[in-house]
Design an enzyme around this catalytic site. Structure first.
Site, PDB file in Angstrom:
ATOM      1  N   HIS A   1       6.957  -3.497  -1.474  1.00 25.29           N
ATOM      2  CA  HIS A   1       6.301  -4.125  -0.928  1.00 25.29           C
ATOM      3  C   HIS A   1       7.023  -5.820  -1.369  1.00 25.29           C
ATOM      4  O   HIS A   1       6.229  -5.776  -2.273  1.00 25.29           O
ATOM      5  CB  HIS A   1       5.204  -3.587  -1.314  1.00 25.29           C
ATOM      6  CG  HIS A   1       4.360  -3.927  -1.145  1.00 25.29           C
ATOM      7  ND1 HIS A   1       3.817  -5.256  -1.221  1.00 25.29           N
ATOM      8  CD2 HIS A   1       3.502  -3.147  -1.707  1.00 25.29           C
ATOM      9  CE1 HIS A   1       2.426  -5.243  -2.507  1.00 25.29           C
ATOM     10  NE2 HIS A   1       2.320  -4.000  -2.608  1.00 25.29           N
ATOM     11  N   HIS A  53       4.344   0.842  -3.505  1.00 30.86           N
ATOM     12  CA  HIS A  53       4.104   0.317  -4.368  1.00 30.86           C
ATOM     13  C   HIS A  53       3.559   0.155  -6.031  1.00 30.86           C
ATOM     14  O   HIS A  53       4.374   1.484  -5.972  1.00 30.86           O
ATOM     15  CB  HIS A  53       1.846   0.283  -3.552  1.00 30.86           C
ATOM     16  CG  HIS A  53       2.033   0.580  -2.614  1.00 30.86           C
ATOM     17  ND1 HIS A  53       1.173  -0.627  -1.662  1.00 30.86           N
ATOM     18  CD2 HIS A  53       1.577   1.796  -1.443  1.00 30.86           C
ATOM     19  CE1 HIS A  53       1.568  -0.638  -0.186  1.00 30.86           C
ATOM     20  NE2 HIS A  53       1.449   0.841  -0.287  1.00 30.86           N
TER      21      HIS A  53
END
Length: 207
Positions: free
Chosen positions: A10, A151
């Site tokens: 992200h 992530h």
């Protein structure tokens, strides 16, 4: 044939910028994170994706939606792709963690695979849920390309596990914000890493 996964970390958040552990805390993208995601969207606008998946945490789903927008795609949330649950460490910096949790932090930074974070997970658990999710996605999209946003810790754990690395050494794998990784996954979980931590799309932002 296998599935080709464009696996993306992200964009930046205010906690990334201040070097705070985020974990399951639902922190949104900051202004720079949005610009990073838009830069990657421009890079990938001509790719053909069969589907778009993301961790259900805001910073991942926001990144995926920005990338999916030029394709008219919708993002499927996958909770198993969440970041490591850092428990009591969430919101703290590394120095604060070292001061408040000296013994367990030393264990974590040397042997994370079996070390349980206070109120959180072990790296073994993170790798198991993340790899399971990626294998399911790959099986669903054999012969296709898909975009998956997750992530930093989760991506490193998943890639390390798929490549049969010692996950106590997963720190050796770097993941920058909106880093692009490409991995092909075949039957029986065999995987080939084609691209890792590529951030060339960020040059236009001066980084």
């Amino acid at each position: 044939m296998g599935a080709r996964l464009y696996l993306v970390r992200h964009g930046e958040t205010i906690w990334n910028h201040s070097l705070r552990y985020q974990g399951h805390a639902d922190v949104p993208l900051n202004e720079r994170g949005i610009l990073q995601a838009e830069a990657l969207a421009r890079r990938l606008k001509n790719e053909r994706f069969a589907a778009f998946y993301a961790s259900d945490l805001m910073r991942a789903t926001e990144t995926a939606r920005i990338i999916a927008q030029p394709h008219g795609g919708t993002v499927v949330p996958v909770p198993a792709l969440r970041e490591i649950n850092f428990g009591a460490w969430e919101g703290l910096t590394r120095d604060e963690i070292k001061a408040r949790f000296p013994e367990i932090s030393q264990q974590w930074w040397t042997a994370p695979y079996e070390t349980r974070l206070p109120g959180g997970e072990t790296l073994r658990e993170v790798a198991a849920r993340a790899v399971g999710a990626l294998l399911e996605i790959a099986a669903r999209h054999d012969g296709e390309q898909v975009l998956v946003v997750s992530h930093g810790g989760t991506i490193r754990a998943a890639i390390g596990s798929l490549l049969r690395m010692d996950l106590n050494q997963y720190w050796r794998l770097r993941q920058d914000n909106t880093a692009l990784n490409i991995i092909e996954i075949f039957e029986e979980g065999k995987a080939i890493l084609m691209l890792f931590n590529d951030c060339s799309h960020l040059k236009e932002l001066g980084s």
